[in-house]
Design a protein around this motif. Structure first.
Motif, mmCIF file in Angstrom:
data_model
loop_
_atom_site.group_PDB
_atom_site.id
_atom_site.type_symbol
_atom_site.label_atom_id
_atom_site.label_comp_id
_atom_site.label_asym_id
_atom_site.label_seq_id
_atom_site.Cartn_x
_atom_site.Cartn_y
_atom_site.Cartn_z
ATOM 1 N N HIS A 1 39.325 53.417 27.719
ATOM 2 C CA HIS A 1 40.523 52.633 27.991
ATOM 3 C C HIS A 1 40.119 51.301 28.606
ATOM 4 O O HIS A 1 39.196 51.240 29.409
ATOM 5 C CB HIS A 1 41.432 53.351 28.996
ATOM 6 N N ARG A 2 40.859 50.257 28.267
ATOM 7 C CA ARG A 2 40.651 48.947 28.866
ATOM 8 C C ARG A 2 42.035 48.414 29.206
ATOM 9 O O ARG A 2 42.927 48.397 28.367
ATOM 10 C CB ARG A 2 39.956 48.023 27.865
ATOM 11 N N GLY A 3 42.215 48.029 30.459
ATOM 12 C CA GLY A 3 43.529 47.556 30.869
ATOM 13 C C GLY A 3 43.997 48.268 32.115
ATOM 14 O O GLY A 3 43.217 48.959 32.785
ATOM 15 N N SER A 4 45.271 48.096 32.445
ATOM 16 C CA SER A 4 45.777 48.695 33.681
ATOM 17 C C SER A 4 47.166 49.283 33.484
ATOM 18 O O SER A 4 47.922 48.877 32.596
ATOM 19 C CB SER A 4 45.825 47.644 34.790
ATOM 20 N N ILE A 5 47.466 50.277 34.301
ATOM 21 C CA ILE A 5 48.807 50.868 34.370
ATOM 22 C C ILE A 5 49.286 50.677 35.797
ATOM 23 O O ILE A 5 48.573 51.017 36.739
ATOM 24 C CB ILE A 5 48.782 52.372 34.028
ATOM 25 N N ASN A 6 50.488 50.117 35.959
ATOM 26 C CA ASN A 6 51.009 49.827 37.297
ATOM 27 C C ASN A 6 52.111 50.803 37.685
ATOM 28 O O ASN A 6 52.994 51.092 36.881
ATOM 29 C CB ASN A 6 51.519 48.391 37.338
ATOM 30 N N PHE A 7 52.035 51.271 38.936
ATOM 31 C CA PHE A 7 52.940 52.310 39.423
ATOM 32 C C PHE A 7 53.673 51.863 40.690
ATOM 33 O O PHE A 7 53.120 51.107 41.497
ATOM 34 C CB PHE A 7 52.154 53.565 39.809
ATOM 35 N N ALA A 8 54.872 52.390 40.894
ATOM 36 C CA ALA A 8 55.567 52.218 42.172
ATOM 37 C C ALA A 8 56.543 53.369 42.354
ATOM 38 O O ALA A 8 57.121 53.854 41.377
ATOM 39 C CB ALA A 8 56.309 50.889 42.219
ATOM 40 N N GLY A 9 56.735 53.774 43.605
ATOM 41 C CA GLY A 9 57.753 54.788 43.836
ATOM 42 C C GLY A 9 57.514 55.621 45.068
ATOM 43 O O GLY A 9 56.483 55.500 45.738
ATOM 44 N N ALA A 10 58.506 56.453 45.344
ATOM 45 C CA ALA A 10 58.479 57.333 46.510
ATOM 46 C C ALA A 10 57.709 58.605 46.181
ATOM 47 O O ALA A 10 57.821 59.140 45.088
ATOM 48 C CB ALA A 10 59.907 57.684 46.928
ATOM 49 N N ASP A 11 56.932 59.069 47.148
ATOM 50 C CA ASP A 11 56.090 60.239 46.955
ATOM 51 C C ASP A 11 56.337 61.249 48.084
ATOM 52 O O ASP A 11 55.642 61.232 49.089
ATOM 53 C CB ASP A 11 54.620 59.791 46.951
ATOM 54 N N PRO A 12 57.354 62.099 47.923
ATOM 55 C CA PRO A 12 57.612 63.129 48.948
ATOM 56 C C PRO A 12 56.546 64.222 48.863
ATOM 57 O O PRO A 12 56.694 65.195 48.127
ATOM 58 C CB PRO A 12 59.010 63.640 48.596
ATOM 59 N N LEU A 13 55.479 64.037 49.646
ATOM 60 C CA LEU A 13 54.249 64.813 49.516
ATOM 61 C C LEU A 13 54.422 66.324 49.588
ATOM 62 O O LEU A 13 53.592 67.063 49.056
ATOM 63 C CB LEU A 13 53.277 64.404 50.629
ATOM 64 N N MET A 14 55.458 66.787 50.282
ATOM 65 C CA MET A 14 55.599 68.226 50.468
ATOM 66 C C MET A 14 56.152 68.918 49.221
ATOM 67 O O MET A 14 56.113 70.137 49.121
ATOM 68 C CB MET A 14 56.472 68.533 51.685
ATOM 69 N N LYS B 1 58.196 58.449 56.783
ATOM 70 C CA LYS B 1 59.226 59.336 57.350
ATOM 71 C C LYS B 1 58.663 60.046 58.562
ATOM 72 O O LYS B 1 57.520 60.493 58.545
ATOM 73 C CB LYS B 1 59.685 60.343 56.291
ATOM 74 N N LYS B 2 59.473 60.161 59.612
ATOM 75 C CA LYS B 2 58.981 60.777 60.838
ATOM 76 C C LYS B 2 59.010 62.301 60.786
ATOM 77 O O LYS B 2 58.181 62.958 61.396
ATOM 78 C CB LYS B 2 59.803 60.280 62.039
ATOM 79 N N GLU B 3 59.981 62.872 60.062
ATOM 80 C CA GLU B 3 60.215 64.311 60.115
ATOM 81 C C GLU B 3 59.293 65.123 59.200
ATOM 82 O O GLU B 3 58.937 66.254 59.514
ATOM 83 C CB GLU B 3 61.682 64.618 59.766
ATOM 84 N N ILE B 4 58.962 64.573 58.038
ATOM 85 C CA ILE B 4 58.056 65.256 57.107
ATOM 86 C C ILE B 4 57.105 64.235 56.499
ATOM 87 O O ILE B 4 57.289 63.035 56.651
ATOM 88 C CB ILE B 4 58.813 65.981 55.958
ATOM 89 N N PHE B 5 56.093 64.732 55.783
ATOM 90 C CA PHE B 5 55.185 63.826 55.095
ATOM 91 C C PHE B 5 55.846 63.273 53.843
ATOM 92 O O PHE B 5 56.234 64.029 52.947
ATOM 93 C CB PHE B 5 53.909 64.559 54.669
ATOM 94 N N THR B 6 55.988 61.987 53.797
ATOM 95 C CA THR B 6 56.410 61.355 52.565
ATOM 96 C C THR B 6 55.877 59.930 52.584
ATOM 97 O O THR B 6 55.625 59.371 53.647
ATOM 98 C CB THR B 6 57.937 61.429 52.351
ATOM 99 N N ALA B 7 55.647 59.356 51.406
ATOM 100 C CA ALA B 7 54.995 58.049 51.337
ATOM 101 C C ALA B 7 55.657 57.193 50.273
ATOM 102 O O ALA B 7 56.428 57.688 49.446
ATOM 103 C CB ALA B 7 53.512 58.218 51.016
ATOM 104 N N TRP B 8 55.384 55.908 50.326
ATOM 105 C CA TRP B 8 55.765 54.994 49.258
ATOM 106 C C TRP B 8 54.503 54.355 48.719
ATOM 107 O O TRP B 8 53.659 53.897 49.491
ATOM 108 C CB TRP B 8 56.731 53.919 49.745
ATOM 109 N N LEU B 9 54.365 54.334 47.406
ATOM 110 C CA LEU B 9 53.135 53.926 46.748
ATOM 111 C C LEU B 9 53.335 52.697 45.878
ATOM 112 O O LEU B 9 54.317 52.603 45.147
ATOM 113 C CB LEU B 9 52.664 55.036 45.801
ATOM 114 N N GLY B 10 52.391 51.782 45.917
ATOM 115 C CA GLY B 10 52.304 50.699 44.939
ATOM 116 C C GLY B 10 50.841 50.578 44.550
ATOM 117 O O GLY B 10 50.005 50.278 45.404
#
Lengths: 189, 189, 189
Positions: free
Chosen positions: B129-142, B110-119
């Motif tokens: 722990h053994r194994g993995s957890i998978n994530f996805a989604g929008a991260d509006p940092l502010m 986003k140009k106007e504020i800090f925000t990110a998309w994560l995978g």
């Protein structure tokens, strides 16, 4: 007497049944780890290296500051982002008739060893399968087998979820590799 | 008389039971929003800036036309794509023994504020722990807290789904940040 | 006599009920393909081309070796990775008040025809909807409609899953396109 015992048994069974239906906690425990569908495919990746534009099925499109887009970067390719459109085959022969395409991207994400993060789909449009299976997850390439998540599907694979076990079936220099994908689906609609 | 009443009750319970089992609509309403597992982790991101190649855990690998790969771009870093392999710790100390690695990518979008998309994935290979957890989604940092999706898992986290709440625990210039992840899993197999 | 028959019937029903509750196989077959929620949105993508920085909602941030970041690459844009922050509207008018933002990335992933892989979120923060819907999947652009997966959600869309059918509603040169998304959710919490 007989009758009373029979009724007691019935009542006991009822209590169990009602109990198990009403509790989602319990329901969770009942889930079995038996796949509802098993599939095995191979896919073939030929990375563009500046000289193989005709055969290449993938290309480096992002690199760290120290990299370039025709040679995989040092430090175990850390930071190289590769886009691919790879043929899927039923056996391990690159020249077998493709039954679909593996499309998406991977990014090498560790400096010390080879490991990658993948987001891609198997796209099918044949008499065998129609639809797509979507994948995401970490791929620590140096392990013999690696599990990633099946995060959804469409068409024949509507709403599916599961786990795919990847293994490197062949690896030729830094241009060609072949992965075997053992797909186990645990949610089928 | 007693017997007849008992049978009536049994029959009534049966109808309820059969009804509730047969209706997926009903089943949906029964789902509870109680996590089946709760986990809290911290992960630490040190971006490569041209001078810290030894310590850096992440690097810019894609930028818009106006950016470069050693300084995060203007306009709130819009378009910068970062690949990371961050240590995961149980507390907020960068130097605590890592219990796993957070591996994947984020892209400022986003140009106007800090925000990110994560995978990305949390990859564990320890006695805990053994194994993995998978994530996805929008991260509006502010925002103080941001929810992303747990889209799947493997190993100890086989087939899991849930929501992870991210919060920025520390932020030092444009080189280091630390995120706290409160992971709530609502599907456990 | 009557009593015995009634008890037999009860017992028969019980067996059916207990059987169906205990078998996850059976439970799977009972799932219906009726959406629990249906939504329709439009989103609008204006790609940065070197001259439209004020209006652009997306930018090329990765390209293959033969590409650049202000013109989509040859060979059906293969390898171009685009980051976007597009307005979402309820109708097909770019100037309608946005109800949310579509944020994430897509990457063109085939040399022979236009096709892409998408990872993005619909982010809502209005009186209508609060929360996010997360998507991933293959988008063969030349098909009239394309199905991708809803892989998770937060807020009003907590833990949701489903399928979104995308269709290209408008396409103006290589700068503007508008997609219609018919979202059908099949898991609602």
């Amino acid at each position: 007497m007989e009758l009373t015992r029979l009724i007691s048994v019935l009542f006991f069974l009822l209590v169990i049944t009602v109990g198990s239906s009403a509790s989602p906690q319990h329901w969770r425990k009942k889930r079995v780890r038996e796949p509802c569908k098993k599939l095995v495919f191979y896919f073939h990746d030929i990375i563009y290296n500046g000289h193989n534009s005709k055969n290449a099925t993938s290309a480096i499109v992002g690199t760290p500051a120290w990299g370039n887009r025709t040679i995989l970067a040092g430090q175990n390719h850390f930071g190289d982002l590769v886009v691919f459109d790879d043929p899927i085959t039923l056996d391990n022969n690159l020249h077998s008739p493709p039954v679909g395409r593996a499309q998406g991207f991977y990014v090498y994400d560790k400096k010390e060893i080879f490991t990658a993060w993948l987001g891609f789909s198997f796209v099918f449009n044949s008499t065998h399968h129609r639809g797509s299976i979507n994948f995401a997850g970490a791929d620590p390439l140096m392990n013999k087998t690696r599990d990633i998540s099946v995060i959804g599907g469409t068409g024949d694979f509507f709403m599916t979820r599961g786990v795919a076990t990847l293994s490197t079936d062949a690896f030729e220099g830094e241009v060609y590799f072949r992965l075997r994908a053992d797909i186990n689906l645990f949610e089928c609609w």
